[in-house]
Design an enzyme around this catalytic site. Structure first.
Site, PDB file in Angstrom:
ATOM      1  N   GLY A 210       6.045   0.821  -2.265  1.00  0.00           N
ATOM      2  CA  GLY A 210       6.119   1.183  -3.676  1.00  0.00           C
ATOM      3  C   GLY A 210       7.532   1.453  -4.143  1.00  0.00           C
ATOM      4  O   GLY A 210       7.770   2.269  -5.032  1.00  0.00           O
ATOM      5  N   ALA A 211       8.494   0.761  -3.533  1.00  0.00           N
ATOM      6  CA  ALA A 211       9.904   0.818  -3.946  1.00  0.00           C
ATOM      7  C   ALA A 211      10.515   2.212  -3.821  1.00  0.00           C
ATOM      8  O   ALA A 211      11.488   2.529  -4.506  1.00  0.00           O
ATOM      9  CB  ALA A 211      10.061   0.308  -5.384  1.00  0.00           C
TER      10      ALA A 211
ATOM     11  N   ASP B  33       7.466 -13.578  -0.898  1.00  0.00           N
ATOM     12  CA  ASP B  33       7.669 -12.163  -1.210  1.00  0.00           C
ATOM     13  C   ASP B  33       8.518 -11.971  -2.467  1.00  0.00           C
ATOM     14  O   ASP B  33       8.344 -11.002  -3.210  1.00  0.00           O
ATOM     15  CB  ASP B  33       8.364 -11.468  -0.036  1.00  0.00           C
ATOM     16  CG  ASP B  33       7.382 -10.763   0.888  1.00  0.00           C
ATOM     17  OD1 ASP B  33       6.417 -10.187   0.386  1.00  0.00           O
ATOM     18  OD2 ASP B  33       7.595 -10.798   2.111  1.00  0.00           O
TER      19      ASP B  33
ATOM     20  N   SER C 236       6.594  -3.381   2.608  1.00  0.00           N
ATOM     21  CA  SER C 236       7.607  -3.227   1.564  1.00  0.00           C
ATOM     22  C   SER C 236       8.448  -1.967   1.826  1.00  0.00           C
ATOM     23  O   SER C 236       9.040  -1.840   2.889  1.00  0.00           O
ATOM     24  CB  SER C 236       6.934  -3.211   0.192  1.00  0.00           C
ATOM     25  OG  SER C 236       7.869  -3.439  -0.841  1.00  0.00           O
ATOM     26  N   ALA C 237       8.501  -1.027   0.873  1.00  0.00           N
ATOM     27  CA  ALA C 237       9.270   0.197   1.129  1.00  0.00           C
ATOM     28  C   ALA C 237       8.686   0.966   2.305  1.00  0.00           C
ATOM     29  O   ALA C 237       9.414   1.679   3.003  1.00  0.00           O
ATOM     30  CB  ALA C 237       9.290   1.083  -0.116  1.00  0.00           C
TER      31      ALA C 237
ATOM     32  N   HIS D 193       4.055 -11.137  -2.724  1.00  0.00           N
ATOM     33  CA  HIS D 193       4.367  -9.823  -2.154  1.00  0.00           C
ATOM     34  C   HIS D 193       3.099  -8.964  -2.103  1.00  0.00           C
ATOM     35  O   HIS D 193       2.382  -8.846  -3.088  1.00  0.00           O
ATOM     36  CB  HIS D 193       5.428  -9.144  -3.030  1.00  0.00           C
ATOM     37  CG  HIS D 193       6.057  -7.935  -2.409  1.00  0.00           C
ATOM     38  ND1 HIS D 193       6.710  -7.973  -1.201  1.00  0.00           N
ATOM     39  CD2 HIS D 193       6.140  -6.644  -2.835  1.00  0.00           C
ATOM     40  CE1 HIS D 193       7.178  -6.768  -0.905  1.00  0.00           C
ATOM     41  NE2 HIS D 193       6.837  -5.946  -1.879  1.00  0.00           N
TER      42      HIS D 193
END
Length: 555
Positions: free
Chosen positions: A123-124, A338, A210-211, A453
């Site tokens: 979630g960045a 992605d 991701s994050a 992604h």
């Protein structure tokens, strides 16, 4: 007589059905979850909302939970950590958020000594939760299918995100990385307590996307993780990803302080003000300005809150810490597109059927990533990415190239650098590399779009089985393959070895062979290839080194 037979039959069924954990004694107190049937002789015990740390104090490391009396009913997810919503319009969640969830598969006897898989959400570093994206009452990260089909214990955890999780002054005053410390506290709690749930504390795998994958990477690199877990899996993100490292934390802190009216020439006054400011206001100050996303630059540049080199959890540049990661078996990969969702924000025309994408737009994306308006590096990049176009470029190919550029830069190349560094520094631990390229299920995208992604997660968490009507047999095949590879790796450190037979042998990645497995629903011998996108990896490796002064010589 018939009713007596019926009662005896039901009693027999109950005796033959799967075992249940019931009340479990943890270091903080007793917890009781619920048991979900997954078949005649199988169940999954589910514990939701177990606290692994106390309510965190602002910009401080997490502290142990004081415990509770009586039996904690662990039957519902607790609130996510305070964060902006997806549209960046308001906040949700709470500062009281450090909880985890446990999914334990059971057969006719209580499970013991099971491999443990701890999941870190993506979630960045800005948003997300252990129970994110619920559909029909079930979270995307619901661990039932993975636990039951892989015969592993699955744990999902919350951690602080956004301003409260990753703001940093770049020095001892607000060192940063609080979200990473929360993850570390959760993994440590699992290590200390999971045996009571039937898990093997000496056979733990951390994995994330991701994050969350970059977080797994940071956990591997930190000296604080020595001996804490045995294996790690990163899906679409590593600590070397350009969006996963904040290099100018003090300038970002000044910007956020100005937004909440706390900026002072005396920095001590600034910090005092920030610590007294309403947490909702602080959280909103870290949001992304949506209006800046619409084709006006590179979206990556707006992702500012991220881990930092703090001299403690991350004592040095991530590229210099891979000797710490040599103790862990490592599996890493990316989705083939992605970068598509980000490319579509930077160049909206790639997803528009009747609008052409121009060569100047392709060059503009490269320019934004390389940080050069002109020069030899930009010319080299343009030549490299247009080498397959021919004299009259097909629009679909040009548009796909934009997605490939951002996939390479943001995800694929840093992951390839990470697996090379891991293999180089390995102390007997194994390295595996993959490319997930199942065609997208998202409606409305052009035909050339492959794996978007986060599209791998639905398969890993078994959604084609739990929501069977929404999927086809090929999706269930893929889900089965992924669960087998991932759970085998968690069990043995080798995705080929464990309780599940896999469709294709997956060779180790070595500095000499650089092998990788292409994962989709049609697995065969040709799914194994070598030296993934070698020319692009070589180009961007050099560019990263020039941009960041990092040493990325993986040979």
């Amino acid at each position: 007589m018939e009713s007596l037979r019926a009662i005896l039959f039901l009693l027999t069924l109950d005796l033959l059905s799967a075992a249940k954990l019931g009340v479990v004694q943890t270091e903080g107190g007793a917890v009781e979850g619920r048991s979900q049937s997954t078949g005649l002789f199988s169940r999954v015990d589910i514990f939701k909302g177990i606290p692994f740390a106390d309510v965190p104090k602002r910009w401080e490391k997490p502290s142990p939970h004081p415990g509770w009396t009586g039996v904690l009913k662990a039957t519902k997810y607790q609130e996510r950590c305070l964060q902006v919503n997806l549209l960046q319009t308001k906040t949700q969640g709470s500062e009281d958020c450090l909880y985890l969830n446990i999914f334990v598969p059971q057969g006719s006897k209580l499970s013991t000594n099971l491999p443990v898989m701890v999941y870190l959400f993506g979630g960045a570093f800005l948003l997300g939760a252990s129970n994110d994206l619920e559909v029909l009452g079930q979270s995307l990260y619901d661990g039932v299918e993975l636990a039951e089909r892989g015969n592993v214990i699955v744990v999902t955890v919350n951690y602080r995100v956004g301003t409260l999780g990753f703001l940093s002054s770049g020095d001892h005053r607000i060192p940063g990385n609080y979200g990473l410390w929360d993850q570390h506290a959760a993994i440590s709690w699992v290590k200390r307590n999971i045996e009571k749930f039937g898990g093997n504390p000496d056979n733990m795998t951390i994995f994330g996307q991701s994050a969350g994958a970059a977080s797994v990477s940071y956990q591997m690199l930190s000296p604080h993780s020595k001996g804490l877990f045995r294996r790690a899996i990163t899906q679409s993100g590593v600590a070397l990803s350009p969006w996963a490292h904040q290099r100018k934390p003090l300038s970002l802190l000044k910007k956020i302080a100005s937004k909440v009216g706390c900026w002072r020439t005396d920095m001590d006054e600034t910090f005092t003000c920030l610590r007294m400011t309403d947490p909702v206001g602080l959280t909103m100050a870290g949001k992304i300005d949506i209006l800046l996303l619409l084709g006006k630059g590179v979206v990556m540049d707006l992702l500012e809150l991220a881990p930092v080199v703090d001299g403690d959890f991350i004592p040095d540049e991530p590229s210099r810490l891979f000797s710490n990661a040599g103790q862990f078996d490592y599996m890493a990969g990316v989705n083939s597109m992605d970068g598509h969702i980000f490319a579509g924000v930077d160049v909206p025309s790639i997803n528009q059927y009747k609008v052409n994408t121009t060569l100047s737009q392709v060059r503009g994306v490269l320019s934004g990533l390389i940080k050069e308006r002109s020069g030899p590096a930009l010319d080299e990049a343009m030549d490299l990415y247009s080498s397959t176009w021919g004299s009259v470029p097909d629009q679909a190919l040009v548009k796909k190239t934009v997605a490939d550029i951002e996939t390479d830069f943001l995800f694929l190349v840093p992951t390839q650098i990470a697996v090379k560094l891991h293999a180089k520094h390995s102390r007997g631990a194994r390295t595996f590399s993959y490319l997930f390229n199942m065609k997208t299920r998202i409606p409305g995208f052009p035909r050339w779009v492959e794996a978007e992604h986060a599209e791998d997660l639905q398969y890993l968490f078994g959604k084609p089985f739990s929501f069977a009507m929404a999927y086809f047999p090929r999706h269930r095949d893929l889900s089965e393959y992924m669960i087998k590879y991932w759970s085998n790796f968690a069990r043995s450190g080798d995705p080929n070895t464990g309780e599940s037979r896999v469709p294709v042998p997956w060779p180790r990645f070595t500095t000499a062979l650089k092998s990788y497995l292409t994962i989709n629903h049609q697995m065969k011998k040709s799914s194994v290839s070598y030296d993934l996108r070698a020319d692009y990896v070589s180009f961007w490796t050099s560019t990263y080194s020039n941009q960041t002064q990092m040493t990325l010589n993986e040979e």
